[in-house]
Scaffold this motif. Structure first.
Motif, PDB file in Angstrom:
ATOM      1  N   MET A 190       0.822  -1.212   0.000  1.00 37.49           N
ATOM      2  CA  MET A 190       0.000   0.000   0.000  1.00 37.49           C
ATOM      3  C   MET A 190       0.852   1.256   0.000  1.00 37.49           C
ATOM      4  O   MET A 190       0.482   2.280  -0.593  1.00 37.49           O
ATOM      5  CB  MET A 190      -0.903   0.012   1.234  1.00 37.49           C
ATOM      6  N   LEU A 191       2.008   1.168   0.679  1.00 30.66           N
ATOM      7  CA  LEU A 191       2.892   2.328   0.784  1.00 30.66           C
ATOM      8  C   LEU A 191       3.798   2.481  -0.439  1.00 30.66           C
ATOM      9  O   LEU A 191       4.651   3.357  -0.482  1.00 30.66           O
ATOM     10  CB  LEU A 191       3.747   2.211   2.046  1.00 30.66           C
ATOM     11  N   GLY A 192       3.618   1.572  -1.410  1.00 30.01           N
ATOM     12  CA  GLY A 192       4.385   1.683  -2.635  1.00 30.01           C
ATOM     13  C   GLY A 192       5.789   1.144  -2.547  1.00 30.01           C
ATOM     14  O   GLY A 192       6.614   1.398  -3.431  1.00 30.01           O
ATOM     15  N   GLU A 193       6.092   0.409  -1.495  1.00 24.11           N
ATOM     16  CA  GLU A 193       7.420  -0.164  -1.347  1.00 24.11           C
ATOM     17  C   GLU A 193       7.434  -1.593  -1.870  1.00 24.11           C
ATOM     18  O   GLU A 193       6.395  -2.183  -2.162  1.00 24.11           O
ATOM     19  CB  GLU A 193       7.835  -0.127   0.132  1.00 24.11           C
ATOM     20  N   ASP A 194       8.620  -2.166  -1.983  1.00 27.11           N
ATOM     21  CA  ASP A 194       8.752  -3.529  -2.468  1.00 27.11           C
ATOM     22  C   ASP A 194       8.245  -4.491  -1.404  1.00 27.11           C
ATOM     23  O   ASP A 194       8.844  -4.636  -0.341  1.00 27.11           O
ATOM     24  CB  ASP A 194      10.218  -3.838  -2.805  1.00 27.11           C
ATOM     25  N   ALA A 195       7.142  -5.155  -1.713  1.00 27.17           N
ATOM     26  CA  ALA A 195       6.538  -6.072  -0.738  1.00 27.17           C
ATOM     27  C   ALA A 195       7.108  -7.470  -0.824  1.00 27.17           C
ATOM     28  O   ALA A 195       6.668  -8.368  -0.129  1.00 27.17           O
ATOM     29  CB  ALA A 195       5.018  -6.121  -0.952  1.00 27.17           C
ATOM     30  N   GLY A 196       8.081  -7.649  -1.693  1.00 27.78           N
ATOM     31  CA  GLY A 196       8.644  -8.989  -1.859  1.00 27.78           C
ATOM     32  C   GLY A 196       7.800  -9.786  -2.829  1.00 27.78           C
ATOM     33  O   GLY A 196       6.750  -9.349  -3.290  1.00 27.78           O
ATOM     34  N   SER A 197       8.241 -10.973  -3.165  1.00 26.23           N
ATOM     35  CA  SER A 197       7.532 -11.807  -4.129  1.00 26.23           C
ATOM     36  C   SER A 197       7.066 -13.085  -3.478  1.00 26.23           C
ATOM     37  O   SER A 197       7.533 -13.488  -2.429  1.00 26.23           O
ATOM     38  CB  SER A 197       8.457 -12.148  -5.299  1.00 26.23           C
ATOM     39  N   GLY A 198       6.137 -13.722  -4.159  1.00 33.52           N
ATOM     40  CA  GLY A 198       5.700 -15.037  -3.717  1.00 33.52           C
ATOM     41  C   GLY A 198       4.611 -15.027  -2.665  1.00 33.52           C
ATOM     42  O   GLY A 198       4.304 -16.039  -2.080  1.00 33.52           O
ATOM     43  N   ALA A 199       3.980 -13.871  -2.444  1.00 30.63           N
ATOM     44  CA  ALA A 199       2.960 -13.826  -1.414  1.00 30.63           C
ATOM     45  C   ALA A 199       1.571 -14.126  -1.930  1.00 30.63           C
ATOM     46  O   ALA A 199       0.648 -14.252  -1.170  1.00 30.63           O
ATOM     47  CB  ALA A 199       2.964 -12.447  -0.758  1.00 30.63           C
ATOM     48  N   GLY A 200       1.438 -14.196  -3.240  1.00 31.21           N
ATOM     49  CA  GLY A 200       0.126 -14.217  -3.853  1.00 31.21           C
ATOM     50  C   GLY A 200      -0.827 -15.306  -3.439  1.00 31.21           C
ATOM     51  O   GLY A 200      -0.896 -16.358  -4.037  1.00 31.21           O
ATOM     52  N   GLY A 201      -1.612 -15.053  -2.438  1.00 26.20           N
ATOM     53  CA  GLY A 201      -2.735 -15.911  -2.115  1.00 26.20           C
ATOM     54  C   GLY A 201      -2.378 -17.312  -1.709  1.00 26.20           C
ATOM     55  O   GLY A 201      -3.151 -18.228  -1.881  1.00 26.20           O
ATOM     56  N   GLY A 202      -1.193 -17.543  -1.191  1.00 25.15           N
ATOM     57  CA  GLY A 202      -0.841 -18.882  -0.758  1.00 25.15           C
ATOM     58  C   GLY A 202      -0.541 -19.824  -1.896  1.00 25.15           C
ATOM     59  O   GLY A 202      -0.530 -21.031  -1.729  1.00 25.15           O
ATOM     60  N   GLY A 203      -0.283 -19.300  -3.094  1.00 24.90           N
ATOM     61  CA  GLY A 203      -0.045 -20.151  -4.245  1.00 24.90           C
ATOM     62  C   GLY A 203       1.366 -20.666  -4.331  1.00 24.90           C
ATOM     63  O   GLY A 203       1.962 -20.649  -5.394  1.00 24.90           O
ATOM     64  N   GLY A 204       1.945 -21.119  -3.251  1.00 25.51           N
ATOM     65  CA  GLY A 204       3.301 -21.655  -3.273  1.00 25.51           C
ATOM     66  C   GLY A 204       4.312 -20.692  -2.707  1.00 25.51           C
ATOM     67  O   GLY A 204       5.484 -21.020  -2.589  1.00 25.51           O
ATOM     68  N   GLY A 205       3.865 -19.447  -2.365  1.00 23.13           N
ATOM     69  CA  GLY A 205       4.796 -18.466  -1.864  1.00 23.13           C
ATOM     70  C   GLY A 205       5.106 -18.629  -0.385  1.00 23.13           C
ATOM     71  O   GLY A 205       6.006 -17.981   0.118  1.00 23.13           O
ATOM     72  N   ASN A 206       4.379 -19.471   0.311  1.00 22.60           N
ATOM     73  CA  ASN A 206       4.598 -19.662   1.739  1.00 22.60           C
ATOM     74  C   ASN A 206       4.959 -21.119   2.026  1.00 22.60           C
ATOM     75  O   ASN A 206       4.386 -22.031   1.428  1.00 22.60           O
ATOM     76  CB  ASN A 206       3.327 -19.315   2.522  1.00 22.60           C
ATOM     77  N   PRO A 207       5.900 -21.347   2.939  1.00 22.79           N
ATOM     78  CA  PRO A 207       6.205 -22.730   3.310  1.00 22.79           C
ATOM     79  C   PRO A 207       5.032 -23.327   4.080  1.00 22.79           C
ATOM     80  O   PRO A 207       4.325 -22.624   4.794  1.00 22.79           O
ATOM     81  CB  PRO A 207       7.437 -22.585   4.208  1.00 22.79           C
ATOM     82  N   VAL A 208       4.805 -24.611   3.915  1.00 21.64           N
ATOM     83  CA  VAL A 208       3.696 -25.282   4.577  1.00 21.64           C
ATOM     84  C   VAL A 208       4.239 -26.377   5.487  1.00 21.64           C
ATOM     85  O   VAL A 208       5.080 -27.179   5.072  1.00 21.64           O
ATOM     86  CB  VAL A 208       2.718 -25.891   3.556  1.00 21.64           C
ATOM     87  N   GLY A 209       3.779 -26.383   6.727  1.00 19.73           N
ATOM     88  CA  GLY A 209       4.135 -27.441   7.666  1.00 19.73           C
ATOM     89  C   GLY A 209       2.884 -28.100   8.198  1.00 19.73           C
ATOM     90  O   GLY A 209       1.921 -27.415   8.565  1.00 19.73           O
ATOM     91  N   ILE A 210       2.853 -29.410   8.199  1.00 14.33           N
ATOM     92  CA  ILE A 210       1.698 -30.159   8.699  1.00 14.33           C
ATOM     93  C   ILE A 210       2.175 -30.968   9.896  1.00 14.33           C
ATOM     94  O   ILE A 210       3.039 -31.848   9.768  1.00 14.33           O
ATOM     95  CB  ILE A 210       1.115 -31.076   7.612  1.00 14.33           C
ATOM     96  N   TRP A 211       1.600 -30.675  11.064  1.00 15.51           N
ATOM     97  CA  TRP A 211       2.106 -31.249  12.311  1.00 15.51           C
ATOM     98  C   TRP A 211       1.469 -32.592  12.636  1.00 15.51           C
ATOM     99  O   TRP A 211       0.912 -32.797  13.711  1.00 15.51           O
ATOM    100  CB  TRP A 211       1.908 -30.249  13.447  1.00 15.51           C
ATOM    101  N   THR A 212       1.540 -33.493  11.697  1.00 11.78           N
ATOM    102  CA  THR A 212       1.129 -34.870  11.943  1.00 11.78           C
ATOM    103  C   THR A 212       2.348 -35.630  12.473  1.00 11.78           C
ATOM    104  O   THR A 212       3.428 -35.077  12.627  1.00 11.78           O
ATOM    105  CB  THR A 212       0.647 -35.515  10.635  1.00 11.78           C
ATOM    106  N   ILE A 213       2.153 -36.908  12.762  1.00 15.77           N
ATOM    107  CA  ILE A 213       3.283 -37.783  13.100  1.00 15.77           C
ATOM    108  C   ILE A 213       3.271 -38.907  12.072  1.00 15.77           C
ATOM    109  O   ILE A 213       2.394 -39.770  12.121  1.00 15.77           O
ATOM    110  CB  ILE A 213       3.156 -38.367  14.527  1.00 15.77           C
ATOM    111  N   PRO A 214       4.200 -38.868  11.107  1.00 14.26           N
ATOM    112  CA  PRO A 214       5.340 -37.962  10.978  1.00 14.26           C
ATOM    113  C   PRO A 214       4.954 -36.597  10.411  1.00 14.26           C
ATOM    114  O   PRO A 214       3.889 -36.453   9.831  1.00 14.26           O
ATOM    115  CB  PRO A 214       6.244 -38.717   9.991  1.00 14.26           C
TER     116      PRO A 214
END
Length: 397
Positions: free
Chosen positions: A165-189
């Motif tokens: 919003m402030l016009g600064e570089d927000a980084g890449s890969g944030a788009g809607g959870g489409g692979g831009g965020n690491p995913v951890g599933i706390w099952t065993i294993p």
């Protein structure tokens, strides 16, 4: 179950291993089965209360004492239990968006002009700005998975959205959870992943392959947890790592290093050349990189040789001379002329003469060509045939 896990991004092999391990741990998985009705078992048949089924009494209140819960399943069987938790999935919190229209035509009227995806989430770009209404940003519960499932992801996205919003570089890969965020599933294993699976990468048009290592491929895994798996999905043409998928002990910790590899566009060669502390699970990344390298026609062993060949040919390769000779048959003629015994194969010295005849300079040594022949020689006779020779020339180009 495995198919459902794949739909949320899990690699097929990881999904199957998770299902197997859950069953081994004593978890009963009833597939293609739903709960039709449920309620508490009446202590006295016909006790007042609206009956859901013979012997059932409607009760939505939890209790540590009293009669157990009984579930009537779609396959006609019944299941008695202490607790029934309905995990029906998550829905983006976008109902309040007046005028939001989903892709299937759903949504209310009003006029916000914010388009929603098939699952009801706001469609955004890499800076979390709405793709249909400029100046509108979204994060967290307004987006799809994993954004609406994890508070830590939503907090990070909120900061990125404000930065945008402030016009600064927000980084890449944030788009809607489409692979831009690491995913951890706390099952065993545990399960962790970042980036596309092999099937997803190929669907995007990438000539992709995967390197695989089991936890037994490193000493720590062999001793403490041999049943895990780590995969590196990579581009075959460049060796660049595109995705990382892990199941096993500490997978939710390890995925952060995997994410760094993807974001930094690291190659298999870079991982193979990196030193890892002994008796750690991180050694699995190197083992998977070696496995992936073994699936390449020209892997890490070829890197230095191909560099020497390109430098040896210089402008002859870059200017198109080699490509022209490959196209007009001159390359084959040069090979056949050197094949004086008619065996269809050449030894290192003969290969060197052919290459010099094609324009290679004096920097191309017999030692370099001998290493080339050693790597390209698939049948171990110390020579290479024309198909192997042509493949090398094409790689130089």
């Amino acid at each position: 179950v495995a198919a459902s896990l794949e739909r949320i991004g899990l690699d097929p092999d990881v999904a199957q291993r998770l299902v197997k391990e859950l069953r081994v741990s004593g978890v009963s998985l009833l597939e293609d089965t739903t709960v039709k009705v449920y309620g508490r078992v009446s202590e006295v048949a016909g006790e007042p209360g609206e009956p859901l089924r013979s012997g059932f009494k409607q009760s939505l209140k939890s209790s540590k004492s009293g009669p157990p819960l009984k579930l009537s399943l779609s396959d006609g069987s019944e299941l008695e239990c202490d607790v029934f938790m309905a995990a029906a999935g998550r829905t983006p919190n976008t109902q309040w968006l007046a005028g939001a229209q989903s892709e299937d035509g759903g949504g209310g009227g009003g006029g916000s002009g914010v388009a929603l995806g098939k699952r009801g989430h706001v469609e955004v770009d890499s800076k979390l700005q709405s793709t249909s209404r400029r100046g509108v940003y979204a994060c967290g519960d307004l987006l799809g998975l994993p954004s609406m499932a994890l508070a830590s992801t939503a907090v990070e996205e909120g900061a990125r959205a404000v930065t945008g919003m402030l016009g600064e570089d927000a980084g890449s890969g944030a788009g809607g959870g489409g692979g831009g965020n690491p995913v951890g599933i706390w099952t065993i294993p545990e399960v962790g992943y970042y980036g596309p699976t092999l099937a997803e990468a190929r669907k995007r048009g990438v000539d992709a392959e995967e390197g695989v290592a089991t936890y037994a491929d490193c000493l720590r895994g062999r001793v403490f947890a041999p049943d895990g798996l780590l995969k590196l999905v990579f581009d075959k043409s460049t060796g660049v790592i595109l995705g990382v998928h892990i199941i096993g002990t500490d997978a939710c910790e390890l995925i952060h290093f995997g994410m760094s590899l993807v974001k930094e566009k690291a190659t298999l060669g870079m991982v193979i050349g990196q030193m890892f502390v002994a008796v750690t699970y991180h050694e699995l990344f190197k083992a998977a990189a070696f496995n992936g390298n073994s699936k390449l026609a020209f892997g890490i062993q070829w890197t230095e040789i191909l560099r020497i060949l390109r430098e040896g040919f210089g402008s002859s390769a870059g200017g198109g001379d080699l490509r022209a000779k490959l196209g007009d048959g001159s390359l084959r003629e040069a090979f056949d002329m050197m094949d004086k015994d008619g065996s269809g194969s050449l030894e290192a010295g003969e290969v060197l003469e052919v290459m010099r005849g094609l324009g290679a300079g004096p920097d191309l040594t017999k030692g370099a060509v001998a290493n080339l022949v050693r790597l390209a020689d698939t049948d171990g006779n110390g020579e290479i045939d024309y198909q192997e020779f042509e493949a090398i020339v094409r790689r130089v180009l």
